[in-house]
Design a protein around this motif. Sequence first.
Motif, mmCIF file in Angstrom:
data_model
loop_
_atom_site.group_PDB
_atom_site.id
_atom_site.type_symbol
_atom_site.label_atom_id
_atom_site.label_comp_id
_atom_site.label_asym_id
_atom_site.label_seq_id
_atom_site.Cartn_x
_atom_site.Cartn_y
_atom_site.Cartn_z
ATOM 1 N N ILE A 15 0.833 -1.200 0.000
ATOM 2 C CA ILE A 15 0.000 0.000 0.000
ATOM 3 C C ILE A 15 0.871 1.255 0.000
ATOM 4 C CG2 ILE A 15 -1.589 1.363 1.426
ATOM 5 C CD1 ILE A 15 -3.032 -1.223 2.117
ATOM 6 N N GLU A 19 1.053 4.169 -2.969
ATOM 7 C CA GLU A 19 0.942 5.608 -2.709
ATOM 8 C C GLU A 19 2.110 6.374 -3.337
ATOM 9 O OE1 GLU A 19 -1.365 5.698 1.596
ATOM 10 O OE2 GLU A 19 0.776 5.270 1.557
ATOM 11 N N GLU A 44 -8.905 0.928 0.117
ATOM 12 C CA GLU A 44 -7.616 1.616 0.028
ATOM 13 C C GLU A 44 -7.310 2.037 -1.409
ATOM 14 O OE1 GLU A 44 -5.048 2.166 2.794
ATOM 15 O OE2 GLU A 44 -7.127 2.301 3.439
ATOM 16 N N ARG A 47 -8.908 5.354 -2.185
ATOM 17 C CA ARG A 47 -8.185 6.425 -1.482
ATOM 18 C C ARG A 47 -6.883 6.750 -2.200
ATOM 19 N NH1 ARG A 47 -3.983 6.732 1.801
ATOM 20 N NH2 ARG A 47 -3.732 4.471 1.990
ATOM 21 N N TRP A 178 -7.357 -5.048 3.214
ATOM 22 C CA TRP A 178 -7.310 -3.793 3.953
ATOM 23 C C TRP A 178 -7.272 -4.096 5.448
ATOM 24 C CZ3 TRP A 178 -10.646 -5.651 0.488
ATOM 25 C CH2 TRP A 178 -11.963 -5.935 0.850
#
Length: 287
Positions: A15, A19, A44, A47, A178
């Motif tokens: 994750i 990002e 996620e 997001r 998640w």
Amino acid sequence: MSIIQWFPGHMAKAIRQMEENVHLVDIVFELVDARIPASSRNPEVARISRDKPHLIIMTKKDLADPQQTAAWQRYYHSQNQPVIAIDSRANVTPKQITKIAANILADKLAAEKEKGLKERPMRAMTVGVPNVGKSTLLNHLVNHKAAQVGDTPGVTKSQQWLRSNKHLELLDTPGILWPKFKDQETAQKLALTGAIKEKLYEKDDVALFALNFFRTYHRPELMDRYHLADADLELSDVDLLMKITEKVGMRDDYLRASDRLILDARHKKIGGFTLDRAPEVGDTPND
């Protein structure tokens, strides 16, 4: 019922890497299991991808209920969410995905051309829960075994760039769940379809969940597979599991029978099924 949860360190790392790298791509390919088109969507991903164009790719459509798959596609289209349902191994799949990505990115690519920028491949990040069929799809897209394939969740542990064709480059990512499921029904669905490692859930719990679903939505297929009578389906879930245990010759070993039931479901021996029922257009999932 035992609590199901699985979020190992490599998923947290994946994750963080997503990002860090999402700015490198033009579009996010979110793979979801056609049998659980809502429950296999990782919050996620929404997001992290933020304002990036987004394509939902419904994999394993050959294992799902075709009417529900069509209904889910109608629903996502009504939400202005691009979506495609695929058989990852079909020869037309690479061309279909490249074409729909080009349509989604048409304005951006045209603007770059207008500025005189050199033509370049589209860059896509592929994301999805474990065992969603991502590696199978990627290997077909790049036409060689660049990504590891297995039916055990968590095979891919790192990110890698792959070239599909001169028009498309792909950033592969590990399958990620998640940190906390919103409810245990979601966890049961993920477990039944193979997204969670077997040692992390009680098989009889998942088998009972499956029985409740199949007796509700696929009674004829359930009866045919295990040679059940109408009266058998009036039993409680626990008693029905014991009846099936007897029918398959396992006496009172309901744990072995639970394993049989789960594998039968995954291998389509009780018919194609979709655990997430499609919302009516205008509703939201799980209304």
